[in-house]
Design an enzyme around this catalytic site. Structure first.
Site, PDB file in Angstrom:
ATOM      1  CG  HIS A 198      44.274  33.210  37.235  1.00 36.96           C
ATOM      2  ND1 HIS A 198      43.126  32.970  36.209  1.00 36.96           N
ATOM      3  CD2 HIS A 198      45.019  32.202  37.072  1.00 36.96           C
ATOM      4  CE1 HIS A 198      43.458  31.817  35.716  1.00 36.96           C
ATOM      5  NE2 HIS A 198      44.998  31.317  36.154  1.00 36.96           N
ATOM      6  CD  GLN A 239      48.525  29.860  42.899  1.00 44.25           C
ATOM      7  OE1 GLN A 239      49.456  29.006  43.247  1.00 44.25           O
ATOM      8  NE2 GLN A 239      48.211  29.327  41.371  1.00 44.25           N
ATOM      9  CE  LYS A 291      46.030  26.503  40.018  1.00 37.48           C
ATOM     10  NZ  LYS A 291      45.559  27.797  39.771  1.00 37.48           N
TER      11      LYS A 291
HETATM   12  C1  LIG Z   1      44.709  28.415  39.028  1.00 37.93           C
HETATM   13  C2  LIG Z   1      44.139  29.882  39.221  1.00 37.93           C
HETATM   14  C3  LIG Z   1      42.754  30.153  38.770  1.00 37.93           C
HETATM   15  C4  LIG Z   1      42.048  29.340  38.012  1.00 37.93           C
HETATM   16  O1  LIG Z   1      41.806  27.985  38.290  1.00 37.93           O
HETATM   17  P1  LIG Z   1      41.230  26.768  37.646  1.00 37.93           P
HETATM   18  O2  LIG Z   1      41.448  25.642  38.498  1.00 37.93           O
HETATM   19  O3  LIG Z   1      41.917  27.063  36.121  1.00 37.93           O
HETATM   20  O4  LIG Z   1      39.835  27.248  37.366  1.00 37.93           O
HETATM   21  C5  LIG Z   1      42.461  31.159  39.225  1.00 37.93           C
HETATM   22  N1  LIG Z   1      42.918  32.027  40.375  1.00 37.93           N
HETATM   23  C6  LIG Z   1      44.386  31.911  40.471  1.00 37.93           C
HETATM   24  C7  LIG Z   1      44.922  32.591  41.476  1.00 37.93           C
HETATM   25  C8  LIG Z   1      44.983  30.759  40.226  1.00 37.93           C
HETATM   26  O5  LIG Z   1      46.136  30.388  40.654  1.00 37.93           O
END
Ligand SMILES: *Cc1c(COP(=O)(O)O)cnc(C)c1O
Length: 415
Positions: A132, A212, A235
């Site tokens: 990411h 994730q 998440k």
């Molecule tokens: C969502 C995500 C991020 C970033 O997370 P934030 O909540 O926007 O700080 C980083 N790495 C992965 C693999 C993600 O899915």
């Protein structure tokens, strides 16, 4: 004679009951029942989490770690109890290794910025082709600042990291490796235990971006033996603006503070300031108190459902959706590792992913379209982006049928 009869209790999830925990799921969007398949971007929140936020503000709101008054103590106790809960959840050795952050991005930046005081020109930082942007850019900034060199672990056509290439990238120059546990764009589960061992074998630290992974599994940071593990609360059914950075005590002691301010100091004079002990050294200023407490509530909720059950339900959804989608002619799935979570990234030949996203949205279906904050992955496959459907335990096969129908309609309209 005795026979040992083993009975397997696979508690079937009562999805109807679980869905009732999430008020947003019974909404209509564009006049159609909402089908929420953007769980990779953020999960929905159960009523118990929503209620816990109001309860905090209604009953114990006060600043923490400061006052002797009763509310301040109640708020502090609840905040620290949540830290302990999260420590248990990820099996950290000490609660002061669990730092509250505003999310994955914050956690990664904290570590990357700390490494500025460690790296020298010519040192190497290893990232992967599957990251990411928030696990790429902070390291690029670090390399620019220090003269360190960024190395990238390549991936194959299935969207798996190539371990032979990883082994070859590692050397005495490698100071830190940073890799996600599970890819947000493709769903690939990376062999992080192996990668952690290999990084340590050359004396490098390793950070795992677990953003994730934590929605699908309980990481055991001691068993993994990673140096840092980061994730976001939003998440995993928790509030936005919450997150965790786990760091091994020895590393957290070595890294300098990230931000200066209240809470993170022992003593301040204009000549010199001494820093507070862990975890406060990294928690400058008034934190997201309600968020930190309620993140604990969210984790309790997930544990009450059970990660075995979550994985079982998501696995079935992934299999079912993969089969159904592949029946559509011209549809191609990106990310076909055997080891993957409930994420399907796809395109239909000759159609822009954005157009599919727009049309299915009119039918109440929320999928993500675009590069998923992972442009290098899209470049690898020579595509502008994908449509991404990411499933959570509260999703159903009926919802998948609705999505497949909608995608078929979109295809007819667009071709
Ligand atoms: C969502 C995500 C991020 C970033 O997370 P934030 O909540 O926007 O700080 C980083 N790495 C992965 C693999 C993600 O899915």
């Amino acid at each position: 004679m005795y026979f040992c009869v083993q009975i397997f209790h696979t508690k079937m999830l009562d999805i109807t009951k679980i869905r009732a925990d999430f008020p947003i799921l019974s909404q209509k969007v564009n006049g159609k029942p909402l089908v929420y398949f953007d769980n990779g971007a953020t999960s929905q929140k159960p009523q118990i989490v929503i209620d816990a936020i109001s309860k905090y503000y209604q009953e114990i709101n006060a600043n923490i770690h400061r006052g002797v008054h009763t509310l301040s103590q109640l708020a502090t106790d609840a905040y620290e109890a949540s830290r302990k809960k999260i420590q248990n959840h990820i099996n950290a050795e000490f609660s002061h290794e669990v730092l509250f952050t505003s999310g994955t991005t914050h956690g990664i930046n904290l570590v990357a910025s700390g490494f500025a005081s460690i790296l020298k020109p010519g040192d190497e930082v290893v990232v992967s082709a599957l990251e990411h942007h928030s696990n790429i850019v902070p390291w690029q900034m670090l390399c620019e600042k220090t003269g360190a060199i960024l190395k990238v672990i390549p991936m194959n056509e299935k969207g798996e990291l190539i371990m032979d290439a990883y082994d070859k990238l590692l050397s005495d120059q490698t100071k830190i490796v940073t890799v996600n546990h599970i890819s947000n764009a493709l769903g690939t589960i990376n062999p992080i235990k192996y990668m952690i061992e290999k990084a340590h074998a050359v004396g490098a630290a390793i950070l795992i971006d677990g953003a994730q992974a934590v929605p699908h599994l309980k990481p055991d940071v001691q068993d993994l033996d990673c140096d840092f593990y980061v994730f976001s609360g939003h998440k995993i059914c928790g509030p936005t603006g919450t997150g965790i950075l786990y760091g091994k005590e020895s590393w957290l002691n070595k890294l300098p503070p990230y931000q200066g301010g209240g809470e993170m100091i022992k003593e301040v004079t204009f000549e010199k300031t001494t820093y507070a002990d862990l975890p406060h050294k990294f928690e400058a200023g008034t934190p997201n108190i309600a968020g930190g407490i309620v993140l604990g509530t969210a984790i309790d909720y997930l544990n009450s459902i059970g990660f075995d059950n979550i994985q079982q339900q998501e696995k079935e959804l992934l299999q079912y959706a993969t089969e159904k989608l592949l029946e559509i002619e011209g549809l191609k799935i990106f990310g076909t590792s055997e080891q993957k979570t409930s994420v399907i990234s796809f395109n239909i030949e000759g159609i822009h992913p954005y157009d599919i996203g727009m049309i299915v949205d009119k039918m109440g279906i929320a999928v993500r379209t675009g590069h998923h904050c992972a442009q290098p992955i899209m470049a690898h496959f020579c595509i502008p982006g994908t449509v991404r459907a990411s499933f959570a335990f509260y999703n159903t096969k009926e919802e998948i049928d609705l999505m497949v129908e909608a995608v078929k309609k979109a295809k007819t309209m667009l071709s």
